[in-house]
Write a protein that holds these residues in place. Structure first.
Motif, PDB file in Angstrom:
ATOM      1  N   HIS A  61       0.743  -1.160  -0.028  1.00  0.00           N
ATOM      2  CA  HIS A  61      -0.056   0.000   0.177  1.00  0.00           C
ATOM      3  C   HIS A  61       0.954   1.246  -0.028  1.00  0.00           C
ATOM      4  N   LEU A  62       0.469   2.167  -0.962  1.00  0.00           N
ATOM      5  CA  LEU A  62       1.241   3.445  -0.913  1.00  0.00           C
ATOM      6  C   LEU A  62       0.376   4.541  -0.396  1.00  0.00           C
ATOM      7  N   VAL A  63       0.682   5.146   0.801  1.00  0.00           N
ATOM      8  CA  VAL A  63      -0.024   6.040   1.384  1.00  0.00           C
ATOM      9  C   VAL A  63       0.335   7.343   1.029  1.00  0.00           C
ATOM     10  N   SER A  64      -0.366   7.979   0.087  1.00  0.00           N
ATOM     11  CA  SER A  64       0.150   9.334  -0.339  1.00  0.00           C
ATOM     12  C   SER A  64      -1.066  10.304  -1.088  1.00  0.00           C
ATOM     13  N   THR A  65      -0.637  11.442  -1.292  1.00  0.00           N
ATOM     14  CA  THR A  65      -1.310  12.343  -2.059  1.00  0.00           C
ATOM     15  C   THR A  65      -0.908  12.934  -3.348  1.00  0.00           C
ATOM     16  N   GLU A  66       0.427  12.390  -3.536  1.00  0.00           N
ATOM     17  CA  GLU A  66       1.259  12.698  -4.725  1.00  0.00           C
ATOM     18  C   GLU A  66       0.757  12.135  -6.114  1.00  0.00           C
ATOM     19  N   SER A  67       1.034  13.041  -7.013  1.00  0.00           N
ATOM     20  CA  SER A  67       0.711  12.586  -8.415  1.00  0.00           C
ATOM     21  C   SER A  67       1.758  11.577  -8.772  1.00  0.00           C
ATOM     22  N   GLU A  68       2.871  11.927  -8.511  1.00  0.00           N
ATOM     23  CA  GLU A  68       3.861  10.897  -8.989  1.00  0.00           C
ATOM     24  C   GLU A  68       3.754   9.564  -8.338  1.00  0.00           C
ATOM     25  N   ASP A  69       3.310   9.508  -7.264  1.00  0.00           N
ATOM     26  CA  ASP A  69       2.950   8.334  -6.617  1.00  0.00           C
ATOM     27  C   ASP A  69       1.847   7.578  -7.176  1.00  0.00           C
ATOM     28  N   CYS A  70       0.959   8.239  -7.776  1.00  0.00           N
ATOM     29  CA  CYS A  70      -0.199   7.565  -8.263  1.00  0.00           C
ATOM     30  C   CYS A  70       0.378   6.769  -9.556  1.00  0.00           C
ATOM     31  N   GLN A  71       1.199   7.352 -10.372  1.00  0.00           N
ATOM     32  CA  GLN A  71       1.780   6.597 -11.229  1.00  0.00           C
ATOM     33  C   GLN A  71       2.355   5.312 -11.099  1.00  0.00           C
ATOM     34  N   ALA A  73       1.947   3.470  -8.195  1.00  0.00           N
ATOM     35  CA  ALA A  73       1.237   2.607  -7.814  1.00  0.00           C
ATOM     36  C   ALA A  73       0.398   1.923  -9.063  1.00  0.00           C
ATOM     37  N   GLU A  74       0.089   2.663 -10.141  1.00  0.00           N
ATOM     38  CA  GLU A  74      -0.548   2.128 -11.182  1.00  0.00           C
ATOM     39  C   GLU A  74       0.280   1.229 -11.929  1.00  0.00           C
ATOM     40  N   GLN A  75       1.565   1.580 -12.184  1.00  0.00           N
ATOM     41  CA  GLN A  75       2.392   0.530 -12.889  1.00  0.00           C
ATOM     42  C   GLN A  75       2.978  -0.559 -12.283  1.00  0.00           C
ATOM     43  N   GLU A  76       2.911  -0.703 -11.118  1.00  0.00           N
ATOM     44  CA  GLU A  76       3.018  -1.854 -10.218  1.00  0.00           C
ATOM     45  C   GLU A  76       1.887  -2.435  -9.496  1.00  0.00           C
ATOM     46  N   ALA A  77       0.914  -2.000  -9.894  1.00  0.00           N
ATOM     47  CA  ALA A  77      -0.268  -2.527  -9.501  1.00  0.00           C
ATOM     48  C   ALA A  77      -0.532  -2.787  -7.821  1.00  0.00           C
ATOM     49  N   LYS A  78      -0.051  -1.675  -7.108  1.00  0.00           N
ATOM     50  CA  LYS A  78      -0.152  -1.527  -5.721  1.00  0.00           C
ATOM     51  C   LYS A  78      -1.423  -0.673  -5.338  1.00  0.00           C
ATOM     52  N   PHE A  79      -1.893  -0.726  -4.347  1.00  0.00           N
ATOM     53  CA  PHE A  79      -3.002   0.095  -3.633  1.00  0.00           C
ATOM     54  C   PHE A  79      -2.234   1.488  -3.455  1.00  0.00           C
ATOM     55  N   LEU A  80      -3.060   2.455  -3.866  1.00  0.00           N
ATOM     56  CA  LEU A  80      -2.631   3.828  -3.382  1.00  0.00           C
ATOM     57  C   LEU A  80      -3.870   4.574  -2.558  1.00  0.00           C
ATOM     58  N   VAL A  81      -3.563   4.783  -1.523  1.00  0.00           N
ATOM     59  CA  VAL A  81      -4.739   5.409  -0.833  1.00  0.00           C
ATOM     60  C   VAL A  81      -4.305   6.585   0.119  1.00  0.00           C
ATOM     61  N   HIS A  82      -5.236   7.309   0.431  1.00  0.00           N
ATOM     62  CA  HIS A  82      -5.251   8.620   1.092  1.00  0.00           C
ATOM     63  C   HIS A  82      -4.852   8.218   2.453  1.00  0.00           C
ATOM     64  N   PRO A  83      -3.955   9.320   3.136  1.00  0.00           N
ATOM     65  CA  PRO A  83      -3.541   8.869   4.716  1.00  0.00           C
ATOM     66  C   PRO A  83      -4.911   8.787   5.563  1.00  0.00           C
ATOM     67  N   ARG A  84      -6.004   9.243   5.072  1.00  0.00           N
ATOM     68  CA  ARG A  84      -7.157   9.056   6.103  1.00  0.00           C
ATOM     69  C   ARG A  84      -7.732   7.473   5.921  1.00  0.00           C
ATOM     70  N   TRP A  85      -7.123   6.712   5.002  1.00  0.00           N
ATOM     71  CA  TRP A  85      -7.523   5.328   4.975  1.00  0.00           C
ATOM     72  C   TRP A  85      -6.899   4.728   6.259  1.00  0.00           C
ATOM     73  N   ILE A  86      -5.528   5.173   6.594  1.00  0.00           N
ATOM     74  CA  ILE A  86      -5.276   4.554   7.868  1.00  0.00           C
ATOM     75  C   ILE A  86      -6.002   4.701   9.207  1.00  0.00           C
ATOM     76  N   ASP A  87      -6.529   6.066   9.330  1.00  0.00           N
ATOM     77  CA  ASP A  87      -7.272   6.432  10.268  1.00  0.00           C
ATOM     78  C   ASP A  87      -8.635   5.610  10.390  1.00  0.00           C
ATOM     79  N   ALA A  88      -9.389   5.435   9.178  1.00  0.00           N
ATOM     80  CA  ALA A  88     -10.486   4.604   9.074  1.00  0.00           C
ATOM     81  C   ALA A  88     -10.439   3.406   9.410  1.00  0.00           C
ATOM     82  N   CYS A  89      -8.846   2.733   9.327  1.00  0.00           N
ATOM     83  CA  CYS A  89      -8.553   1.207   9.662  1.00  0.00           C
ATOM     84  C   CYS A  89      -8.503   1.283  11.084  1.00  0.00           C
ATOM     85  N   TYR A  90      -7.936   2.189  11.806  1.00  0.00           N
ATOM     86  CA  TYR A  90      -7.387   2.399  12.991  1.00  0.00           C
ATOM     87  C   TYR A  90      -8.646   2.284  14.224  1.00  0.00           C
ATOM     88  N   PHE A  91      -9.461   3.119  14.044  1.00  0.00           N
ATOM     89  CA  PHE A  91     -10.541   3.240  14.715  1.00  0.00           C
ATOM     90  C   PHE A  91     -11.299   1.885  15.072  1.00  0.00           C
TER      91      PHE A  91
END
Length: 103
Positions: A61-71, A73-91
């Motif tokens: 999982h790549l936790v980021s909001t940067e556009s370079e990271d999106c590219q 993640a797509e190329q490597e078929a990895k999950f790309l998530v916003h940092p809020r995802w961690i909070d959503a999992c945490y609670f």
């Protein structure tokens, strides 16, 4: 140097006081820029995730909001998530759908 410039500005903006009292304020301002990252990574580690700043094949999982990271993640078929995802999992302490937390 940035800390010293900030202390200088704080001192002269207030017009009085002991310069030593401004260092804690300065440090907290600088560290607040990293606050979300520190909170997110420590929460992820509490949930037994391994956090790294090195992006390689082991990353799931790549936790980021940067556009370079999106590219990447797509190329490597990895999950790309916003940092809020961690909070959503945490609670609720369970994995949330990654698609609900796209950057």
């Amino acid at each position: 140097m940035r800390v010293l410039k900030t202390v200088h500005e704080l001192f002269f903006d207030s017009g009085c006081g002991d310069v030593r009292t401004y260092f804690p304020k300065c440090c907290s301002r600088i560290l607040s820029d990293f606050g979300d990252f520190i909170r997110s990574s420590s929460r992820a580690e509490e949930m037994k995730a391994t956090c790294t700043i090195v992006i390689d094949f082991s990353v799931t999982h790549l936790v980021s909001t940067e556009s370079e990271d999106c590219q990447w993640a797509e190329q490597e078929a990895k999950f790309l998530v916003h940092p809020r995802w961690i909070d959503a999992c945490y609670f609720p302490w369970r994995r949330q759908p990654e698609d609900d937390y796209l950057p």
